[in-house]
Structures are given as C-alpha cells and as structure tokens.
Design an enzyme around this catalytic site. Structure first.
Site, PDB file in Angstrom:
ATOM      1  N   SER A  52     106.504  25.371 -10.934  1.00 12.93           N
ATOM      2  CA  SER A  52     106.069  24.424 -10.940  1.00 12.93           C
ATOM      3  C   SER A  52     106.294  22.783 -11.245  1.00 12.93           C
ATOM      4  O   SER A  52     106.756  22.235  -9.904  1.00 12.93           O
ATOM      5  CB  SER A  52     104.688  24.293 -10.039  1.00 12.93           C
ATOM      6  OG  SER A  52     103.490  24.350 -10.632  1.00 12.93           O
ATOM      7  N   TYR A  53     106.284  22.654 -12.666  1.00 15.34           N
ATOM      8  CA  TYR A  53     106.852  21.316 -12.930  1.00 15.34           C
ATOM      9  C   TYR A  53     107.572  20.919 -12.670  1.00 15.34           C
ATOM     10  O   TYR A  53     108.725  21.018 -12.860  1.00 15.34           O
ATOM     11  CB  TYR A  53     106.225  20.962 -14.384  1.00 15.34           C
ATOM     12  CG  TYR A  53     105.154  21.219 -14.703  1.00 15.34           C
ATOM     13  CD1 TYR A  53     103.486  21.629 -13.507  1.00 15.34           C
ATOM     14  CD2 TYR A  53     104.435  21.307 -15.909  1.00 15.34           C
ATOM     15  CE1 TYR A  53     102.707  21.852 -14.167  1.00 15.34           C
ATOM     16  CE2 TYR A  53     102.998  21.815 -17.244  1.00 15.34           C
ATOM     17  CZ  TYR A  53     102.240  21.945 -14.949  1.00 15.34           C
ATOM     18  OH  TYR A  53     100.814  22.286 -15.611  1.00 15.34           O
ATOM     19  N   ALA A  54     108.002  19.785 -11.743  1.00 19.73           N
ATOM     20  CA  ALA A  54     109.179  19.492 -11.465  1.00 19.73           C
ATOM     21  C   ALA A  54     110.583  19.650 -10.694  1.00 19.73           C
ATOM     22  O   ALA A  54     111.338  20.375 -10.575  1.00 19.73           O
ATOM     23  CB  ALA A  54     109.992  18.650 -12.215  1.00 19.73           C
ATOM     24  N   ASP A  55     109.676  21.303  -9.727  1.00 16.82           N
ATOM     25  CA  ASP A  55     110.650  22.729  -9.552  1.00 16.82           C
ATOM     26  C   ASP A  55     111.641  22.732 -10.398  1.00 16.82           C
ATOM     27  O   ASP A  55     112.644  22.886 -10.408  1.00 16.82           O
ATOM     28  CB  ASP A  55     111.619  21.711  -8.191  1.00 16.82           C
ATOM     29  CG  ASP A  55     110.570  21.495  -6.321  1.00 16.82           C
ATOM     30  OD1 ASP A  55     109.157  21.937  -6.749  1.00 16.82           O
ATOM     31  OD2 ASP A  55     110.710  20.650  -6.283  1.00 16.82           O
ATOM     32  N   GLY A  56     111.069  22.931 -11.633  1.00 16.05           N
ATOM     33  CA  GLY A  56     111.844  23.744 -12.372  1.00 16.05           C
ATOM     34  C   GLY A  56     112.271  22.633 -13.614  1.00 16.05           C
ATOM     35  O   GLY A  56     112.706  23.120 -14.868  1.00 16.05           O
TER      36      GLY A  56
END
Length: 326
Positions: A52-56
């Site tokens: 989920s960090y920066a949408d991958g």
C-alpha cells in the site's frame, strides 16, 4: 549493528529497521538508494515496506535498488498486504484472493521470488481470521514467504492466529506502533507476542517524528506535519499531553548530552520483547541521526523516569487485583 532473533524463530533482524513509507513519494530514487546503502553499511538488514505504500511505488523503487548494486541476500525483506487500493481510497481486505494477488504483485515489483517476512497489515472484520491465516500458511508452504505475522491486530487475534499456525508454520512477528507516546501494546499485544514466541516490530519508534523534538516550538515547513498528505498522520501527537512527554524526553537527553531522538529510540529499541525498532526517515540525514543512536544506552534511572511519565492506563481485566474480585 546488533542482530536479534525474531521472537523464537531462527530469523535474525537488525535491531533497527528501515521503513519505506515515504519512498517514491517524498523520498526520490536517489535519496532512497543513498538511504539503503547507508543503512546496510551500518550493519542494518531489516527493510520494511508494504504493497500500500505509494500504491506499490515503494516496493517498485526498492525492487529497482535490489536489481542494481544492492544484493538481495544482504536484506531481510518484510512487506505487508491486506489494504487494497480502490477509486475511493484504501480498503482493508485480508481475504485469500486479495492477499495472494497482493503478494504476487509485491514479488513482481520487488523482483524476487520470496520475501523473508510477510504480514497482514490490519484486521479485516469481513473476512474470517481462519481464512486469512490459511493464506499465510499457503504463502509459506509455496515458498513465497519464509515467515509470516500480523500488523496492527489486537491481542486476541494475535493469540488466535498463533494457535491456528501451531502446525510448524508459526507466527513469527507482530508489528505495531510502539513508542513513548503510544504504549497501548503493553496491555495485551506485547504480552501475547512474548508468550507465544513472536517478535515485536515497533513501527513509528519516534512517535511519527514528534519525539525528535522538532515540533517543540513550531511546525517546520519541510516536516510531515506541514505536508498535505501526512499532516493528519502527525496531528494526533501534537497535543498538550504529548508535549509533556516530549519535554521529559528532552530533559533526559540534555542530562545525558545526547539528542531527544537518541533517548526515544533507545527507550523503545531495548524494551523487552522488541526485536526491532522501525524508523521511516525521509532523508539520509535523518537516517544517519537514527543510526548514531545505536550506541546510546539509557541508565536505569532515566528509563524508570520515562516509564513513569508515559505509563499507559491499565485496569481490569488486564490487571486483576483484590478490588476487582467478586
């Protein structure tokens, strides 16, 4: 840097872990690469990320570095799944299909066939815990994850998951926020983890940056609290009660001739049951400040004073005394 066993497993991790929540968003590829090399040169091994960090984007950036001049075997790679991106924002989804799809996508972004540690990022009220845990077991049995655990789950779910994984798979880790401003895990989560042999990974070891003392007078314009997307993350700790803790930390630091960061990080790093303290520096300079705290050891009297000032409220049923007996 000291290497510690993760709970009662054979996996060893550095006692300071490098978080990547800001990577590819606030931390660009050049700075991320410099951070990773600086961390590894100091003896660090544990690198923490999430789908989920920066949408991958954080995983993708980390994968590029691992395909470059950083050897995969030098990194203990931890990632998380269970928060799915939608048009309306992140949605907690720890179902089998969502978890496995997330893991496979993480492996592609990271450019590896396995992660050393795979965690469920948060509890999903709509998916039976048995289904989620069975997915963790499948990840281990298929070789996509070496060890598994939970993040941000309550104590009863930690205990239940450990029981369900008592087939040789094992619950290796519990990741939770733990610092001088947030000691709630001491009520049930930490005792459960210790009793069941899981190591605690303490995220936000510096209280979302507040324990460094940077917000004592004002909000720096280049800080997370001034950021449009991270201000809400920091705001809960910009309170009068939190300020009292920060001042106690600063007073202790002055007496020891170190920084408040040193005191806060040493306090959580050396708490019983903690395998690693996780920090998420935005810059290499911030990371170097965290690494400089590696040699700091708090005297017992300082630790006791900080414990007293920040002690969480514990009552029934965590503490059962004569007054609570029928």
């Amino acid at each position: 840097m000291e290497q510690r066993h993760l709970g009662r497993t054979g996996l060893q991790v550095s006692r300071l872990g490098l978080g990547t929540m800001t990577w590819s968003r606030d931390t660009d590829p050049h700075d991320a690469g410099e951070q990773l090399r600086t961390f590894l040169d100091a003896g660090g091994t544990l690198v923490d990320t999430a789908a989920s960090y920066a949408d991958g984007g954080a995983e993708e950036l980390l994968g590029e570095l691992l395909r470059g001049d950083v050897a995969r075997e030098d990194v203990v790679l931890c990632t998380k799944a269970g928060v799915r991106s939608t048009a309306g924002g992140g949605v907690v989804d720890a179902s089998r299909g969502a978890m496995l799809a997330s893991l496979d996508a993480s492996l592609r972004r990271l450019g590896t066939d396995h992660v050393d540690l795979w965690l469920v990022q948060g509890p999903d009220a709509r998916t039976p815990l048995e289904e989620t845990v069975a997915t963790l077991r499948l990840a281990v049995s298929t070789g996509r994850a070496r060890y598994v655990g939970l993040a941000n789950h309550p104590g009863w779910q930690v205990a239940r998951a450990a029981g369900l994984l008592d087939d040789g798979t094992g619950l290796a880790a519990v990741q939770a926020e733990y610092n001088l401003l947030q000691r709630g895990v001491e009520r049930e989560v930490l005792p459960a983890a210790q009793a069941l042999g899981a190591g605690l990974l303490a995220w936000s070891a510096l209280g979302r940056g507040v324990l460094t003392g940077k917000y004592r007078r004002t909000v720096p314009p280049d800080s997370r609290a001034a950021s449009t997307h991270l201000a809400g993350f920091v705001e809960p700790y910009l309170t009068r009660a939190a300020a009292t803790v920060v001042e106690a930390c600063a007073t202790a630091a002055a007496g020891l001739e170190v920084s408040p960061l040193d005191v806060a990080l040493a306090w959580v790093r050396d708490r019983p049951g903690v395998a690693a303290a996780l920090v998420g520096p935005r810059t290499t300079g911030q990371l170097r400040a965290c690494l400089a705290a590696d040699d700091v050891v708090l005297p017992p009297q300082i630790r006791a004073a900080l414990d007293e000032v920040t002690a969480p409220v514990v009552g029934y049923p965590e503490r059962f005394g004569p007054a609570a007996r029928p």
